[in-house]
Design an enzyme around this catalytic site. Structure first.
Site, PDB file in Angstrom:
ATOM      1  N   SER A   1       0.876  -1.318  -0.037  1.00 31.96           N
ATOM      2  CA  SER A   1       0.165   0.067   0.002  1.00 31.96           C
ATOM      3  C   SER A   1       0.811   1.357   0.035  1.00 31.96           C
ATOM      4  O   SER A   1       1.825   1.402  -1.116  1.00 31.96           O
ATOM      5  CB  SER A   1      -0.948  -0.053   1.035  1.00 31.96           C
ATOM      6  OG  SER A   1      -1.979   0.843   1.205  1.00 31.96           O
TER       7      SER A   1
ATOM      8  N   ASP B   1     -10.105  -3.787  -4.946  1.00 33.03           N
ATOM      9  CA  ASP B   1      -9.519  -2.853  -4.307  1.00 33.03           C
ATOM     10  C   ASP B   1     -10.179  -1.703  -4.568  1.00 33.03           C
ATOM     11  O   ASP B   1     -10.093  -0.858  -5.200  1.00 33.03           O
ATOM     12  CB  ASP B   1      -7.968  -2.823  -4.505  1.00 33.03           C
ATOM     13  CG  ASP B   1      -7.171  -2.149  -3.380  1.00 33.03           C
ATOM     14  OD1 ASP B   1      -7.698  -1.146  -2.739  1.00 33.03           O
ATOM     15  OD2 ASP B   1      -5.871  -2.212  -3.525  1.00 33.03           O
TER      16      ASP B   1
ATOM     17  N   HIS C   1      -8.412  -4.520  -0.803  1.00 33.38           N
ATOM     18  CA  HIS C   1      -7.016  -3.891  -0.538  1.00 33.38           C
ATOM     19  C   HIS C   1      -6.171  -4.559   0.651  1.00 33.38           C
ATOM     20  O   HIS C   1      -5.311  -4.686   0.878  1.00 33.38           O
ATOM     21  CB  HIS C   1      -7.611  -2.453  -0.196  1.00 33.38           C
ATOM     22  CG  HIS C   1      -5.901  -1.672   0.087  1.00 33.38           C
ATOM     23  ND1 HIS C   1      -5.298  -1.415  -0.719  1.00 33.38           N
ATOM     24  CD2 HIS C   1      -5.674  -1.003   1.244  1.00 33.38           C
ATOM     25  CE1 HIS C   1      -4.368  -0.640  -0.266  1.00 33.38           C
ATOM     26  NE2 HIS C   1      -4.294  -0.603   1.101  1.00 33.38           N
TER      27      HIS C   1
END
Length: 637
Positions: free
Chosen positions: A485, A574, A610
């Site tokens: 991320s 995501d 995610h």
């Protein structure tokens, strides 16, 4: 592309399964209340939530999540009503960040199967055992509204209690430890605003509850509220307390003008969490970046530190429901041991292990955990946690995996990671640089790694890589890195900033196109994150700053002599890092490295959000084995 590593992947998978193996079934941790013992167990299909009468053996299953897995659902949160009469559980589908709330009457008197609240973000019980408060999100995934729901009524009848129209804030709800108030917390990345609702408010007469504002929002003022003995306890950074302090306030005059300092710490210490009890306050925090627990005696005004079982570890508060008690529980996660649970007696000053889970057939004595400090470009001393075998030799021949995050004030902790063990047993060193942008060393450490100071994060990471090479711990041919991320932004920038330092890089759902994301206010969370990255639409300096480090903007034209091989992952579902980011980046990267020996691989998971894909342990092991095989095959050829 990884077909030649298929045997290695099978070996790695078996190794990780061995680490997870538990030869003796551990007893579940239980909570006693209302004559019952509550606990959860882990099955192959997920969690099973149970209870039984104290002193009895007959078990009642409240919820078995295997029935949810069949419909691609997972458990997001469970919460019993205050009198333990109704069991509430929230489900979610893979990749989504809202879910449906279900209720189960444990007495059997009511059929609540049809009482379902759809698309909610979070929820909490009121103290009347029939009212639930919950939040819903805007189209940008920002929780912005609070509703009240009465059990037995339809969702269409629910009452809007609060709406926050500030696009930079997240609205959350919680309850005070004594269950006297429901708190509505409107937080941005740099401010707070809390309102209190009487947890016993009765909606039967059609009256809306009074929302008592504690303190209006001010830029750079953060605070969190709890209640005890007719007094508010406020954890805040007010008065230049960058690493937070605990203050008190009366219920009738709760604003900061009337706050009185109760607990302040030194400049090298920070408070991260607070748990209130009848006679004491337990503080969870850090000193010089390492975890600590302090007990404050409300009658004597004295502080006592708990001796933790590990120096390098992560500490989490336990579920301490009892208010009038002299004991509390907390859990410890360390690099070489599964999560363990401990109980501390504040009267006797004794620590007792409740449940310890050593790793099966793992010789911990062969490994160590240490910390060094590396000087960065501007003289800042960057802490680095190292995991490795004790007989490590400084001969430049040790493969090293660097992993860091460096954003939002989130710390890079030496946690238990199943994928570390296969590397450690093959002689790897795991290096965790605590770069600026995290808050390991307090608020200033975070502030100096965001907005126009963001480049400090990258330069810290580079300084650590250079140090490991210069001190003959490793070489550029044996150095790898991994980021997830916003950590994928940090590590991904290495490909254009210092590609010659690294042999292989793994980027998981990486934030590699921050400029496009921050220029689009309609994307989820963009406006919420202006305080972290800046607003490139309105501010030229922010635009130029983000453009100067963005991996997507800078990978073209790098013209380096050598590049690391890159494995990049993304998720079709995501909602935080759009799948276009890894796809755009990998396309440019492949054009840039086409004449080098490096490879650029991309795996897009069609079911992944995610925070993970598939949900099942088997799928997670497959992913980890593939990433480890990529690293090993590139570094340890």
């Amino acid at each position: 592309m990884l077909k030649n590593t298929s045997f290695l992947q099978r070996v790695l998978r078996r190794e990780m399964q061995k680490i997870l193996h538990t030869p003796k079934l551990l007893p579940p941790l239980s909570t006693r209340a209302h004559g019952y013992e509550y606990y959860s167990k882990t099955s192959k299909a997920g969690m099973v939530y149970c209870r039984k009468l104290i002193g009895h053996t007959e078990e009642e299953v409240l919820l078995d999540s295997k029935y949810l897995r069949m419909t691609n659902l997972s458990i997001r949160k469970v919460l019993l009503s205050p009198n333990h009469g109704i069991f509430a559980y929230q489900t979610e589908r893979e990749g989504e960040e809202v879910g449906n709330l279900h209720f189960k009457d444990l007495s059997g008197a009511m059929n609540l199967k049809g009482d379902i609240l759809e698309d909610i973000f979070n929820f909490v019980w009121a103290n009347d055992n029939k009212t639930v408060y919950y939040t819903v999100t805007s189209d940008q995934l920002r929780p912005n509204k609070v509703y009240a729901h009465i059990i037995g009524t339809s969702q269409e009848e629910d009452i809007l209690i609060y709406e926050d129209k500030d696009e930079t804030t997240f609205v959350d709800i919680s309850s005070t430890k004594d269950m006297k108030y429901i708190t509505i917390n409107a937080n941005s990345l740099s401010s707070s605003e809390v309102r209190l609702i009487d947890a016993l408010h009765d909606y039967s007469d059609g009256q809306l509850p009074s929302l008592q504002l504690v303190q209006g929002r001010k830029e750079n003022l953060e605070y969190f509220v709890d209640h005890h003995d007719n007094q508010l306890y406020v954890l805040t950074n007010a008065g230049n307390a960058k690493n937070f302090k605990l203050v008190t306030a009366g219920q009738d005059k709760p604003d900061m003008q009337h706050w009185k300092d109760l607990i302040t710490l030194s400049s090298t210490e920070k408070i991260e969490d607070v748990d209130l009890f009848k006679n004491r306050i337990v503080l969870y925090g850090r000193r010089d970046g390492l975890p600590m627990i302090l007990c404050y005696d409300l009658k004597l005004g004295t502080k006592l530190e708990v001796d933790l079982p590990e120096r390098f570890c992560i500490v989490h508060p336990g579920t301490n429901l009892d208010f009038d008690t002299d004991t509390f529980r907390f859990s410890v996660t360390s690099p070489y041991e599964h999560e363990s649970t401990w109980e501390y007696n504040m009267d006797k000053k004794t620590l007792r292990s409740v449940r310890v889970h050593p790793i099966h057939k793992f010789d911990r004595k062969k490994y160590t955990c240490s910390q060094i400090h590396v000087e960065s470009h501007d003289g800042a001393q960057v802490p680095v946690t190292l995991l490795h075998q004790k007989d490590l030799k400084l001969n430049g021949k040790n493969p090293v995996l660097m992993r860091s995050y460096g954003a939002y004030g989130i710390t890079t902790d030496p946690d238990f990671r199943i994928e570390n063990f296969s590397l450690l047993e093959r002689g790897w060193v795991i290096a965790l640089p605590h770069v600026r942008g995290g808050s390991e060393l307090g608020r200033d450490w975070y502030e100096n790694g965001k907005l126009l100071h963001k480049k400090n994060s990258f330069k810290d990471f580079i300084a650590v890589a250079e140090h490991l090479i210069n001190k003959n711990l490793t070489s550029s041919k044996l150095l790898a890195a991994m980021g997830t991320s916003a950590g994928g932004l940090l590590v991904g920038a290495m490909v254009h900033m210092r590609p010659e330092l690294f042999k292989a890089i793994v980027l998981r759902v990486p934030f590699v196109d921050p400029l496009s994301a921050m220029l689009n206010p309609d994307l989820p969370l963009t406006q919420v994150e202006y305080p972290e990255w800046g607003n490139p639409t309105d501010d030229k300096a922010d635009y130029e700053n983000i453009a100067s480090y963005s991996p997507y903007e800078n990978i073209i034209g790098t013209s380096a002599n050598s590049y690391p091989s890159v494995l990049l992952t993304g998720g079709l579902k995501d909602q935080r890092v759009q799948v276009s980011q890894p796809l755009k980046y990998i396309s440019r990267l492949r054009r840039e490295i086409e004449h080098s020996n490096a490879v650029a691989l991309c795996r897009i998971d069609t079911d992944r959000g995610h925070f993970g894909g598939g949900g099942e342990q088997e799928a997670r092991l497959d992913e980890a084995a593939e990433e480890l095989a990529f690293l090993i095959s590139n570094v340890q050829k």
